[in-house]
Design an enzyme around this catalytic site. Structure first.
Site, mmCIF file in Angstrom:
data_model
loop_
_atom_site.group_PDB
_atom_site.id
_atom_site.type_symbol
_atom_site.label_atom_id
_atom_site.label_comp_id
_atom_site.label_asym_id
_atom_site.label_seq_id
_atom_site.Cartn_x
_atom_site.Cartn_y
_atom_site.Cartn_z
ATOM 1 N N THR A 1 -7.309 -74.169 54.180
ATOM 2 C CA THR A 1 -7.612 -73.361 52.996
ATOM 3 C C THR A 1 -7.507 -74.148 51.695
ATOM 4 O O THR A 1 -7.957 -73.675 50.660
ATOM 5 C CB THR A 1 -6.672 -72.151 52.931
ATOM 6 O OG1 THR A 1 -5.310 -72.599 53.005
ATOM 7 C CG2 THR A 1 -6.945 -71.204 54.093
ATOM 8 N N LEU B 1 -3.837 -79.609 52.591
ATOM 9 C CA LEU B 1 -2.659 -79.255 51.806
ATOM 10 C C LEU B 1 -2.088 -77.907 52.219
ATOM 11 O O LEU B 1 -0.888 -77.656 52.076
ATOM 12 C CB LEU B 1 -2.997 -79.230 50.310
ATOM 13 C CG LEU B 1 -3.314 -80.566 49.652
ATOM 14 C CD1 LEU B 1 -3.742 -80.348 48.204
ATOM 15 C CD2 LEU B 1 -2.112 -81.498 49.714
ATOM 16 N N SER B 2 -2.936 -77.024 52.715
ATOM 17 C CA SER B 2 -2.485 -75.706 53.140
ATOM 18 C C SER B 2 -3.478 -75.164 54.162
ATOM 19 O O SER B 2 -4.673 -75.479 54.107
ATOM 20 C CB SER B 2 -2.386 -74.748 51.943
ATOM 21 O OG SER B 2 -1.810 -73.520 52.320
ATOM 22 N N CYS B 3 -2.968 -74.347 55.086
ATOM 23 C CA CYS B 3 -3.842 -73.828 56.126
ATOM 24 C C CYS B 3 -3.198 -72.634 56.810
ATOM 25 O O CYS B 3 -2.015 -72.340 56.613
ATOM 26 C CB CYS B 3 -4.144 -74.917 57.165
ATOM 27 S SG CYS B 3 -2.726 -75.364 58.194
#
Length: 408
Positions: free
Chosen positions: A61, A70-72
């Site tokens: 994401t 960095l984010s998921c």
């Protein structure tokens, strides 16, 4: 708006996801299975298709400028595995570090029930803003979402019965110890000696002791200490990774791959789909020089270095010598089994290869038995650890104990 490309409903895709998770051996807790069946994962990743939302893969994401994640939303089987490890009970107070999409916090809130509390924190305000919006939009307004450094926890809402990290950690900061209630559980993707394991710790007084250790991979936390690394060849095709507390120097390994190599074969075989990562975990409790080696495809093709998994395999370093984990295909009709072994370089390369091969044999005789990881505060004296092999980090000391009777 999220759309499918096959016409299959999100509900049917979610049922298929849960069936896959169960088939993989996770969601053993019926409450976890129920939460996975009820929470609409696709609504927490609206930019993805429903097929991607319910596929057994991570949904990225947010990415850094270099393309790294960095984010998921984590892989569903890994989400279920960690929830099994965490064992949330109704009424528990839960802290999550790594807010992600808010999906995992929603699962935690469902497991903790009306009498429980869930707080999720993340250092990235864009991530927490998105998680807050998704949680509010899906009926979870009571989940607290805080923007802060996860290593600090959230003291204002402590103590917690359960703490879970959905980001990779290199260490165990003091806040996690102090904010975890006696007897509480901490589930953390912890990295040491080049490999990452989701470790379920139980707090026993001033120490944390594991009762479940599972292979995993996570986006790393920002701001923690990390591995050291350097190339083993002039072209930079082979890289060694090690921890700061290890007596490893690239200067002493200069030209190591150009020296003659010796193979030591264990007699232990595996099929194409059989895991052998337990060898690495075992090595971290028996060989202080355990680290990680990675070889580019060009290095493998040229025969410069041929680790079992080129991008990440265990290695063993001692002064000016090196051995690494490898395998060879067996010459039989099926071609479906491989023998595990080691390749050594340097003055002590033969000895290191034999020692690594000995570890493979010890693992092969008890493949289902994992070592126990015990974590202590960093100021714990050596004499209180009862181990010759200690993994020292800034805030903690780890002892990896090989079960009695399996050698050391």
């Amino acid at each position: 708006m999220n759309n499918t490309t096959t016409g299959t409903s999100p509900e049917a895709l979610r049922a298929s996801m849960v069936a896959h998770v169960k088939q993989a051996g996770h969601a053993r807790n019926q409450a976890v299975e129920k939460a996975l069946s009820e929470i609409p994962r696709h609504r927490f990743v609206p930019a993805a298709t429903a097929e991607d939302a319910y596929a057994n893969k991570a949904v990225i994401t947010k990415r850094a400028g270099d393309g790294s994640a960095l984010s998921c939303a984590s892989v569903p089987t890994v989400v279920a595995m960690q929830l099994d490890q965490l064992d949330v009970q109704p009424g528990n107070r839960v802290l999550e570090i790594g807010a992600g999409t808010g999906y995992n916090a929603a699962l935690l809130a469902r497991l903790a029930g009306p009498g429980g509390e869930v707080t999720t924190v993340d250092i990235d305000d864009e991530v927490t803003s998105g998680a807050r919006e998704a949680l509010d939009g899906n009926g979870f307004p009571d989940v607290r979402v805080l923007t802060r450094d996860g290593s600090l926890g959230a003291q204002e809402h402590a103590p917690y019965d359960r703490i879970i990290l959905t980001v990779g950690a290199f260490d165990l900061p003091p806040a996690w110890w102090s904010q975890l209630a006696p007897g509480g559980r901490l589930v953390v993707p912890l990295r040491w000696r080049g490999q990452t394991r989701s470790v379920a710790f139980v707090r026993e007084g001033d120490r944390l002791r594991s009762d479940s250790v599972q292979l995993c991979g996570f986006v790393p936390m920002i701001g923690q200490d990390s591995e050291l690394s350097g190339h083993l060849d002039p072209a930079g095709l082979v890289t060694l990774y090690w921890d700061g507390d290890q007596d490893i120097s690239l200067d002493r390994l200069d030209g190591i791959l150009a020296t003659p190599k010796t193979a030591a074969w264990s007699g232990v075989t595996v099929g194409n789909t059989e895991p052998f990562d337990g060898v690495w975990l075992r090595m971290t409790g028996t060989e202080p020089g355990t680290c990680r080696i990675a070889a580019d495809p060009a290095a493998v093709e040229a025969g410069l270095a041929t680790p079992a998994i080129p991008s990440r395999s265990p290695a063993l370093v001692e002064k000016d010598s090196l051995a690494y984990f490898t395998f060879r295909r067996l010459d039989d009709a099926s071609g479906r089994r491989s023998e595990l072994g080691a390749i050594g370089h340097g003055p002590a390369g033969v000895d290191l290869a034999v020692r690594l091969s000995d570890q493979i044999r010890a693992w092969g005789s008890a493949r289902a038995t994992d070592p126990v990881i015990t974590a202590y505060p960093a100021d714990t004296p050596d004499e209180e650890l009862d181990s010759a092999h200690i993994v020292d980090k800034r805030h903690s000391r780890l002892v990896v104990s090989v079960p009695a009777g399996l050698g050391s």
